[in-house]
Design a protein around this motif. Structure first.
Motif, PDB file in Angstrom:
ATOM      1  N   ALA A 219      21.992 113.973 -37.138  1.00 15.73           N
ATOM      2  CA  ALA A 219      22.418 114.536 -35.852  1.00 15.73           C
ATOM      3  C   ALA A 219      21.212 114.757 -34.943  1.00 15.73           C
ATOM      4  O   ALA A 219      21.320 114.649 -33.723  1.00 15.73           O
ATOM      5  CB  ALA A 219      23.156 115.855 -36.080  1.00 15.73           C
ATOM      6  N   LEU A 220      20.051 115.056 -35.530  1.00 17.55           N
ATOM      7  CA  LEU A 220      18.859 115.350 -34.738  1.00 17.55           C
ATOM      8  C   LEU A 220      18.360 114.097 -34.028  1.00 17.55           C
ATOM      9  O   LEU A 220      18.035 114.126 -32.838  1.00 17.55           O
ATOM     10  CB  LEU A 220      17.759 115.932 -35.631  1.00 17.55           C
ATOM     11  N   GLY A 221      18.305 112.986 -34.770  1.00 10.15           N
ATOM     12  CA  GLY A 221      17.861 111.735 -34.165  1.00 10.15           C
ATOM     13  C   GLY A 221      18.769 111.323 -33.019  1.00 10.15           C
ATOM     14  O   GLY A 221      18.315 110.894 -31.959  1.00 10.15           O
ATOM     15  N   GLN A 222      20.078 111.508 -33.233  1.00 10.03           N
ATOM     16  CA  GLN A 222      21.050 111.145 -32.200  1.00 10.03           C
ATOM     17  C   GLN A 222      20.847 112.013 -30.952  1.00 10.03           C
ATOM     18  O   GLN A 222      20.927 111.517 -29.832  1.00 10.03           O
ATOM     19  CB  GLN A 222      22.474 111.322 -32.761  1.00 10.03           C
ATOM     20  N   GLU A 223      20.560 113.302 -31.149  1.00 11.98           N
ATOM     21  CA  GLU A 223      20.320 114.212 -30.018  1.00 11.98           C
ATOM     22  C   GLU A 223      19.155 113.729 -29.177  1.00 11.98           C
ATOM     23  O   GLU A 223      19.239 113.640 -27.950  1.00 11.98           O
ATOM     24  CB  GLU A 223      19.997 115.623 -30.537  1.00 11.98           C
ATOM     25  N   VAL A 224      18.028 113.438 -29.839  1.00 13.77           N
ATOM     26  CA  VAL A 224      16.835 113.021 -29.102  1.00 13.77           C
ATOM     27  C   VAL A 224      17.114 111.709 -28.370  1.00 13.77           C
ATOM     28  O   VAL A 224      16.762 111.546 -27.197  1.00 13.77           O
ATOM     29  CB  VAL A 224      15.619 112.873 -30.039  1.00 13.77           C
ATOM     30  N   LEU A 225      17.786 110.777 -29.066  1.00 12.05           N
ATOM     31  CA  LEU A 225      18.071 109.479 -28.454  1.00 12.05           C
ATOM     32  C   LEU A 225      18.988 109.630 -27.242  1.00 12.05           C
ATOM     33  O   LEU A 225      18.746 109.035 -26.180  1.00 12.05           O
ATOM     34  CB  LEU A 225      18.705 108.535 -29.483  1.00 12.05           C
ATOM     35  N   ASP A 226      20.045 110.427 -27.392  1.00 13.56           N
ATOM     36  CA  ASP A 226      20.975 110.622 -26.278  1.00 13.56           C
ATOM     37  C   ASP A 226      20.255 111.242 -25.077  1.00 13.56           C
ATOM     38  O   ASP A 226      20.481 110.845 -23.933  1.00 13.56           O
ATOM     39  CB  ASP A 226      22.150 111.506 -26.706  1.00 13.56           C
ATOM     40  N   GLY A 227      19.398 112.229 -25.354  1.00 15.79           N
ATOM     41  CA  GLY A 227      18.636 112.848 -24.271  1.00 15.79           C
ATOM     42  C   GLY A 227      17.686 111.852 -23.626  1.00 15.79           C
ATOM     43  O   GLY A 227      17.561 111.773 -22.391  1.00 15.79           O
ATOM     44  N   PHE A 228      17.023 111.044 -24.447  1.00 18.88           N
ATOM     45  CA  PHE A 228      16.074 110.050 -23.951  1.00 18.88           C
ATOM     46  C   PHE A 228      16.776 109.037 -23.051  1.00 18.88           C
ATOM     47  O   PHE A 228      16.291 108.681 -21.972  1.00 18.88           O
ATOM     48  CB  PHE A 228      15.421 109.344 -25.149  1.00 18.88           C
ATOM     49  N   LYS A 229      17.956 108.584 -23.483  1.00 20.06           N
ATOM     50  CA  LYS A 229      18.697 107.598 -22.691  1.00 20.06           C
ATOM     51  C   LYS A 229      19.138 108.175 -21.351  1.00 20.06           C
ATOM     52  O   LYS A 229      19.111 107.485 -20.327  1.00 20.06           O
ATOM     53  CB  LYS A 229      19.914 107.096 -23.473  1.00 20.06           C
ATOM     54  N   LEU A 230      19.508 109.453 -21.384  1.00 24.96           N
ATOM     55  CA  LEU A 230      19.902 110.108 -20.138  1.00 24.96           C
ATOM     56  C   LEU A 230      18.691 110.206 -19.195  1.00 24.96           C
ATOM     57  O   LEU A 230      18.820 110.049 -17.978  1.00 24.96           O
ATOM     58  CB  LEU A 230      20.459 111.504 -20.440  1.00 24.96           C
ATOM     59  N   GLY A 231      17.519 110.458 -19.792  1.00 21.26           N
ATOM     60  CA  GLY A 231      16.284 110.514 -18.999  1.00 21.26           C
ATOM     61  C   GLY A 231      15.970 109.163 -18.379  1.00 21.26           C
ATOM     62  O   GLY A 231      15.558 109.060 -17.211  1.00 21.26           O
ATOM     63  N   LEU A 232      16.193 108.089 -19.155  1.00 24.74           N
ATOM     64  CA  LEU A 232      15.973 106.735 -18.633  1.00 24.74           C
ATOM     65  C   LEU A 232      16.917 106.447 -17.476  1.00 24.74           C
ATOM     66  O   LEU A 232      16.529 105.853 -16.468  1.00 24.74           O
ATOM     67  CB  LEU A 232      16.189 105.696 -19.729  1.00 24.74           C
ATOM     68  N   GLU A 233      18.180 106.883 -17.637  1.00 27.20           N
ATOM     69  CA  GLU A 233      19.149 106.680 -16.555  1.00 27.20           C
ATOM     70  C   GLU A 233      18.676 107.363 -15.275  1.00 27.20           C
ATOM     71  O   GLU A 233      18.836 106.828 -14.179  1.00 27.20           O
ATOM     72  CB  GLU A 233      20.507 107.272 -16.945  1.00 27.20           C
ATOM     73  N   ALA A 234      18.078 108.554 -15.443  1.00 31.03           N
ATOM     74  CA  ALA A 234      17.616 109.314 -14.275  1.00 31.03           C
ATOM     75  C   ALA A 234      16.537 108.547 -13.516  1.00 31.03           C
ATOM     76  O   ALA A 234      16.390 108.700 -12.309  1.00 31.03           O
ATOM     77  CB  ALA A 234      17.097 110.677 -14.712  1.00 31.03           C
ATOM     78  N   SER A 235      15.772 107.724 -14.259  1.00 32.52           N
ATOM     79  CA  SER A 235      14.733 106.946 -13.577  1.00 32.52           C
ATOM     80  C   SER A 235      15.211 105.516 -13.323  1.00 32.52           C
ATOM     81  O   SER A 235      14.412 104.583 -13.260  1.00 32.52           O
ATOM     82  CB  SER A 235      13.442 106.958 -14.386  1.00 32.52           C
ATOM     83  N   GLY A 236      16.512 105.341 -13.220  1.00 29.27           N
ATOM     84  CA  GLY A 236      17.078 104.038 -12.899  1.00 29.27           C
ATOM     85  C   GLY A 236      16.925 103.017 -14.012  1.00 29.27           C
ATOM     86  O   GLY A 236      16.900 101.809 -13.771  1.00 29.27           O
ATOM     87  N   GLY A 237      16.806 103.486 -15.250  1.00 30.19           N
ATOM     88  CA  GLY A 237      16.677 102.571 -16.386  1.00 30.19           C
ATOM     89  C   GLY A 237      15.318 101.918 -16.460  1.00 30.19           C
ATOM     90  O   GLY A 237      15.119 100.971 -17.217  1.00 30.19           O
ATOM     91  N   LYS A 238      14.359 102.400 -15.659  1.00 30.78           N
ATOM     92  CA  LYS A 238      13.039 101.766 -15.641  1.00 30.78           C
ATOM     93  C   LYS A 238      11.956 102.784 -15.979  1.00 30.78           C
ATOM     94  O   LYS A 238      12.144 103.992 -15.827  1.00 30.78           O
ATOM     95  CB  LYS A 238      12.774 101.181 -14.260  1.00 30.78           C
ATOM     96  N   ILE A 239      10.815 102.260 -16.408  1.00 35.88           N
ATOM     97  CA  ILE A 239       9.644 103.100 -16.615  1.00 35.88           C
ATOM     98  C   ILE A 239       8.527 102.535 -15.768  1.00 35.88           C
ATOM     99  O   ILE A 239       8.112 101.382 -15.956  1.00 35.88           O
ATOM    100  CB  ILE A 239       9.285 103.180 -18.113  1.00 35.88           C
ATOM    101  N   GLY A 240       8.078 103.324 -14.809  1.00 33.15           N
ATOM    102  CA  GLY A 240       7.044 102.867 -13.882  1.00 33.15           C
ATOM    103  C   GLY A 240       7.477 101.633 -13.109  1.00 33.15           C
ATOM    104  O   GLY A 240       6.662 100.771 -12.798  1.00 33.15           O
ATOM    105  N   GLY A 241       8.772 101.519 -12.823  1.00 35.00           N
ATOM    106  CA  GLY A 241       9.286 100.392 -12.071  1.00 35.00           C
ATOM    107  C   GLY A 241       9.529  99.145 -12.909  1.00 35.00           C
ATOM    108  O   GLY A 241      10.023  98.140 -12.403  1.00 35.00           O
TER     109      GLY A 241
END
Lengths: 393, 290
Positions: A41-63
């Protein structure tokens, strides 16, 4: 002619390498975490949060687009090491993140760092990399393991609590948490108990606690062990005379739904909780609940912040993360809106952040949540930062 | 340690023992009589707990939850037996261990796919969630007393069924000598299927009764399975009476080992006890086989 051709091909090859950091090339992120067994459950939590963070940056990192390589370490250092080697050698990842458990982190970080990969921890915060082994390419966005326990000791001192009974599983992190607590707590430990990892029944320990008559119980039991302990402690009727105190992992949203009312009235020291009072946190909690139909824990918020840090740092240098010196500088000084509000990296690349007391209460829907109460510590620095002599590069 | 604390810990030990007995009784019957090692017994325990937790969330009733859990575990047990396990009765123990271990992995992953990795909640009815004083100044959780009582009732019933009924006689005959029992007119396959279903129901009941105390999560059966195997071997494979006394012994030794010894030694206490007993009684305390 032959020689010319070879030279030409070699030049071409060199050319492709030297322009490797073009905007359309993906940033390769190795997400090594625990997706099976009791820690799944812990790994899934971090992954779900990380994916949501990626969505916030438009699915990109540094463009640049992101290529995510996901693997399960099964919470085992040897398995984690194999998976990390694969990611480093075959997938040529730029950044390794996601690791939950400190013992896994200690096994995978060194080979990754040696190969020139950035390790940006979204959870595990071992003392080794905060102190003597600190590394220019190692960052922990999450916390240093001992910090929550230290904050709880500080709080209980301020409250004038003198007698505490402490329990944790008999394994390295359990001992770290109690050591962290003892570092700040000035009262007396009327009992200090290390139980077998994975123990099911705590009736005997609870009887001992009752006999020792403490003013409170400091405990660290991650996952199912915590569910077992808190339910049994509640059924024994001790919560009123000796409340439960712990780092936030003892009573966060990864276990609260299973604990139910048994957890009400427990306290924790947290660097983030679902009731954190700032606009970005409120939006994050609402978005997370809408998408995954559960309340996020601090594992998820750390995953989210990790994505934001990576994006902010990469953006600051125009996406050229292959320039390791520049990327390191950019990470150290990354400007991003952390869910925690107050956040910056210390000289050992671990967070300087605030700690708040939280109490477990019911939300309007009757679900147990961590309600933020008073501030315990401002700009908390970990206990190991003075041992870190950070190399220039 | 004061006398009242000693008595409380003794009660804790006995109570833990009774919970282990519920789990081990089904295991020892299947192992002893059918000579079949069923590692998936822990999965049936998990199935009981999950079915009960889901039924409770849907209906809000603790009684319905118990019924649903027992039925689900028994059904799963019978399906497993009919579809897969009966093919392994005549195979070697190693084949049985491999097959049932595979079933553990499959059922764990299936459960994770259906219910997710987070633990589920099973709460107690209000009447059972408090505590009652058992000695002056020593309140004891009501629910644990209920589990103790339930365990003793099940032990008594099982003893009556095995020792006083015709089916019990077949079962005992099968445990002592399978071939002779079969040639004396006992329909062994039917007895086996019924027995397996009963063992599964007992595992399910153990899971349900443990659910309000323990975390209902994927893989919850395995740690209990190990203790149940210790109980089964200590008591003498196939002996209900042996399983009962061995479970009490394990519960009490584990409880006092945890309280009186250092963590490392405390967690070894059960296994040291097992080694000592098996050194003198290699077939367990109440061996059934000749």
């Amino acid at each position: 002619m032959m020689r010319f051709r070879t030279a030409f091909a070699a030049a071409l090859l060199c050319g492709t390498f030297s322009v490797a950091a073009r905007a359309e090339d993906p940033v390769k992120i190795g997400f090594l975490s625990t997706f099976s067994g009791p820690g799944a459950a812990l790994g899934q939590e971090v992954l779900d949060g990380f994916k949501l963070g990626l969505e916030a940056s438009g699915g990109k990192i540094g463009g640049r687009p992101v290529e995510l390589f996901q693997a399960d370490d099964q919470a085992k250092p040897d398995v984690g090491r194999q998976q990390a080697d694969k990611m480093v050698e075959r997938d040529k990842i730029n950044v390794l993140t996601g690791v939950i458990f400190s013992n896994v982190m200690l096994a995978v970080a060194k080979p990754a760092l040696d190969a020139g990969v950035f390790v940006v921890s979204a959870n595990a915060g071992p003392s080794q990399y905060a102190g003597a082994q600190c590394n220019p390419h190692y960052f922990a966005v999450s916390f240093q393991n001992d910090s929550g326990a230290e904050a709880m000791g500080t709080y209980l001192n301020a409250k004038g609590v003198k007698k505490i009974y402490a329990l944790a599983p008999n394994y390295p992190a359990g001992k770290d948490f109690i050591a962290g607590f003892k570092r700040t707590f000035k009262g007396e430990l009327v009992g200090e108990k290390y139980t077998t990892f994975g123990q099911l029944d705590y009736a005997a320990e609870i009887a001992e606690i009752r006999a020792a008559n403490p003013q409170g119980v400091f405990f660290f039991y991650p996952g199912g062990m915590g569910v077992n302990f808190v339910k049994q402690y509640d059924q024994a009727g001790l919560k009123k005379t000796a409340p439960l105190y712990g780092p936030s992992f003892s009573v966060d949203q990864t276990v609260l739904p299973a604990m139910g009312d048994a957890a009400l009235g427990a306290y924790s020291a947290a660097f983030w909780a679902e009731t954190w009072d700032n606009p970005q946190s409120k939006k994050f909690v609402a978005d997370f609940e809408a998408k995954y139909h559960r309340i996020p824990s601090s594992y998820a918020s750390d995953g989210y912040d990790t994505a934001l840090v990576l994006d902010a740092a990469a953006k600051a240098i125009g996406g050229k993360i292959e320039d390791k010196k520049a990327f390191r500088k950019a990470l150290e000084t990354a400007k991003f809106t952390s869910l925690r509000g107050n956040f910056k990296f210390d000289t050992n690349h671990y967070p300087i952040q605030d700690y708040y007391l939280t109490e477990i209460v019911k939300d309007p829907k009757g679900r147990p949540i961590m309600q933020v109460r008073e501030k315990i510590d401002s700009d908390h620095r970990d206990a190991y930062v003075s041992q870190c002599k950070m190399a220039a590069e | 340690m004061t006398l009242s604390l000693f008595l409380e810990q003794l009660l804790n030990g006995v109570q833990l023992g009774v919970m282990l007995f519920l789990m081990a009784s089904g295991l020892t019957l299947v192992f002893g009589i059918m000579n079949f090692i069923n590692l998936a017994h822990g999965s049936l325990y998990m199935a009981g707990a999950f079915a009960a937790a889901v039924a409770q969330q849907a209906t809000g009733s603790f009684v319905l939850a118990i019924v649903a859990g027992v039925v689900a575990a028994a059904l799963l047990g019978i399906v497993l037996e009919r579809a897969i396990l009966q093919r392994f009765y005549t195979r070697s123990h190693l084949d049985q261990v491999l097959a049932t271990f595979a079933i553990i992995l499959i059922l764990n992953e299936t459960t994770r796919m259906i219910f997710g990795p987070s633990p589920l909640r099973m709460s107690l009815p209000h009447a059972l969630s408090g505590s009652v004083p058992i000695l002056p100044g020593v309140p004891y959780p009501t629910y644990r007393l209920v589990v103790l009582l339930a365990g003793l009732v099940v032990a008594g019933l099982l003893y009556l069924v095995i020792m006083r009924t015709r089916m019990g006689m077949w079962v005992r005959a099968g445990a002592s000598d399978r071939t002779t029992a079969s040639s004396m007119g006992v329909n062994v396959p039917v007895v086996f299927s019924g027995l397996f279903g009963m063992g599964a129901a007992l595992a399910g009941l153990a899971g349900i009764l443990a659910a309000p105390i323990l975390s209902v999560q994927v893989g919850m059966g395995e740690p209990v399975l190990i203790l149940a195997l210790v109980v089964t071997v200590l008591g003498g494979v196939g002996s209900i009476r042996g399983a009962f006394f061995a479970a009490l012994l394990v519960g009490v030794v584990d409880t006092f080992g945890r309280v009186l010894l250092t963590p490392a030694l405390g967690s070894m206490a059960i296994f040291v006890t097992m080694a000592i007993i098996l050194a003198f009684r290699p077939r367990g305390m109440f061996a059934t086989h000749g």
